[in-house]
Design an enzyme around this catalytic site. Structure first.
Site, short mmCIF file in Angstrom:
data_model
loop_
_atom_site.label_atom_id
_atom_site.label_comp_id
_atom_site.label_asym_id
_atom_site.label_seq_id
_atom_site.Cartn_x
_atom_site.Cartn_y
_atom_site.Cartn_z
N ASP A 127 21.21 -8.98 -39.86
CA ASP A 127 22.22 -8.74 -40.90
C ASP A 127 23.65 -8.96 -40.41
OD1 ASP A 127 20.13 -8.02 -42.50
OD2 ASP A 127 20.46 -5.87 -42.37
N ARG A 162 15.85 -26.34 -63.34
CA ARG A 162 15.70 -24.89 -63.33
C ARG A 162 16.85 -24.19 -62.60
NH1 ARG A 162 9.33 -24.79 -61.61
NH2 ARG A 162 8.50 -24.61 -63.71
N MET A 169 18.04 -11.31 -46.91
CA MET A 169 18.27 -9.94 -46.43
C MET A 169 19.76 -9.63 -46.31
SD MET A 169 15.24 -9.01 -43.78
CE MET A 169 13.60 -8.61 -44.41
N ARG A 266 13.37 -19.36 -61.73
CA ARG A 266 12.32 -18.96 -60.78
C ARG A 266 12.94 -18.18 -59.62
NH1 ARG A 266 9.64 -20.20 -64.44
NH2 ARG A 266 7.87 -21.66 -64.52
O1 F6P Z 1 16.71 -5.96 -39.80
C1 F6P Z 1 17.51 -5.56 -40.89
C2 F6P Z 1 16.75 -5.77 -42.12
O2 F6P Z 1 16.34 -7.07 -42.00
C3 F6P Z 1 17.42 -5.56 -43.48
O3 F6P Z 1 18.17 -6.62 -43.96
C4 F6P Z 1 16.25 -5.26 -44.36
O4 F6P Z 1 16.64 -4.48 -45.46
C5 F6P Z 1 15.35 -4.50 -43.48
O5 F6P Z 1 15.61 -4.93 -42.17
C6 F6P Z 1 13.88 -4.61 -43.79
O6 F6P Z 1 13.20 -3.81 -42.89
P1 F6P Z 1 11.64 -3.55 -42.83
O7 F6P Z 1 11.09 -4.57 -41.88
O8 F6P Z 1 11.50 -2.18 -42.32
O9 F6P Z 1 11.10 -3.77 -44.21
#
Ligand code: F6P
Length: 342
Positions: A127, A162, A169, A266
């Protein structure tokens, strides 16, 4: 020295490269013994570990994931969790611990350092949201994966006229969405820092399609939020660190777009594909630099500090400073992204 290391929180490409660098410099240069704890803080709580050697880590530099395993287990969620961590450190005669983790795991490292744990942090997360470091490793890889996906979605979107909504993430910040949106030529990007109005999004798409462009790519960070009262979203679910479990905003955005504009829409949720597989060259280099700096920080007894990238150099900063605020997308970068919207 006898040193413990753990990888905690969500995995990310480059973790093995950090471990490899710690062990390489620790063993060769400092004569250290490095004990790798399994599954993040769970291994420290349960005293479950393996000795890591240069030999064992051969071939792991390009491998995604973590050879130590990881989890979101938080010692502070167990009644005797912190005491068990301190007991494990004592039993193994550890003089220092390196915690490789994201914001939640590093906040935990900070609390443990206040309890007397000699700990050094290494920031990790795709992130890229940790304050005090310009980059976290894993981010470059995630952006490359998301950009490749967007490139692929362009051709199918154009063939079918589309709208494609791509969810990436980023729970509190939209670094992946902004970078991949710019790199992939997104029509619109939605990020947590800038709450969106679905009516404005649909208006922009309609104006674009009326100008003769029949395909659009909308990139949505998983933590993107509508402006209050503009789109209903379900209640949040939380993990052990009190972090929101996200995923799925793209479905709501896509249904609203299809319903309001009439354009066939989509959804692609990239999810954990962004965290898997081999790290990019940039992430391998950053991870290696962080690993080397972390073992040196242990020998400098920089307890309660974290290694960080600042102005191209690796420095150490207090963990308290690093976890105090999340790093949002820079305003100047966001305005570059906006220039290409619709
Ligand atoms: O590593 C951070 C992150 O990728 C976030 O962006 C995301 O919300 C989260 O981890 C998802 O985590 P998990 O693997 O526990 O679902």
């Amino acid at each position: 020295m006898r040193i413990g290391v753990l990888t905690a929180g969500g995995d990310c490409p480059g973790l093995n490269a950090v471990l490899r660098a710690i062990v390489r410099k620790g063993e060769r240069h400092h004569g250290d013994m490095v004990l790798g704890f399994h599954d993040g803080y769970r291994g420290l709580i349960d005293n479950e570990a393996t000795v890591l050697t240069i030999e064992q880590l051969r071939g792991t530099l390009p491998r995604g994931g973590t050879v130590l395993g990881t989890s979101r287990v938080n010692p502070y969620m167990l009644e005797d969790g912190v005491q068990r961590v301190l007991d494990t450190v004592d039993k193994n005669g550890l003089e220092g611990v390196i915690a490789i983790g994201g914001e939640g795991s590093l906040s935990c490292a900070l609390e443990l350092s206040k309890e007397g744990l000699p700990v050094v942090g290494v920031p990790k997360t795709i992130d890229n949201d940790i304050g005090a470091t310009e980059r976290t490793f894993g981010f470059d890889t995630a952006v490359a994966i998301a950009t490749d996906a967007i490139d692929r979605l362009h051709t199918t979107a154009e063939s079918h006229n589309r709208v494609m909504v791509v969810e990436v993430m980023g729970r509190h910040v939209g670094h992946i969405a902004t970078w991949a949106g710019i790199a992939g030529g997104a029509t619109i990007t939605l990020i947590p820092e800038e709450p969106f109005d679905i009516v404005e999004v649909c208006g922009a798409l309609t104006r674009r399609h009326e100008r003769g462009r029949y395909a659009s790519i909308v990139v949505v960070a998983e933590g993107a939020k509508p402006k209050p009262g503009t789109l209903d979203i379900p209640d949040d679910d939380f993990d052990e660190y009190g972090h929101i479990r996200l995923g799925g905003i793209a479905n709501l955005v896509a249904s609203a777009i299809e319903w309001r504009t009439g354009y066939e829409t989509r959804v692609t949720i990239l999810g954990h594909v962004q965290r898997g597989g081999t790290p990019t060259a940039f992430d391998r280099v950053l991870s290696t630099r962080f690993g080397i700096a972390a073992i040196d920080a242990v020998h400098a007894e920089a307890w309660g500090h974290m290694v960080a990238l600042q102005s191209g150099s690796i420095v150490t900063v207090p963990l308290a400073e690093a976890v105090s605020t999340l790093k949002p997308v820079r305003a100047d970068l966001w305005s570059v992204a906006q220039e290409f919207f619709a």
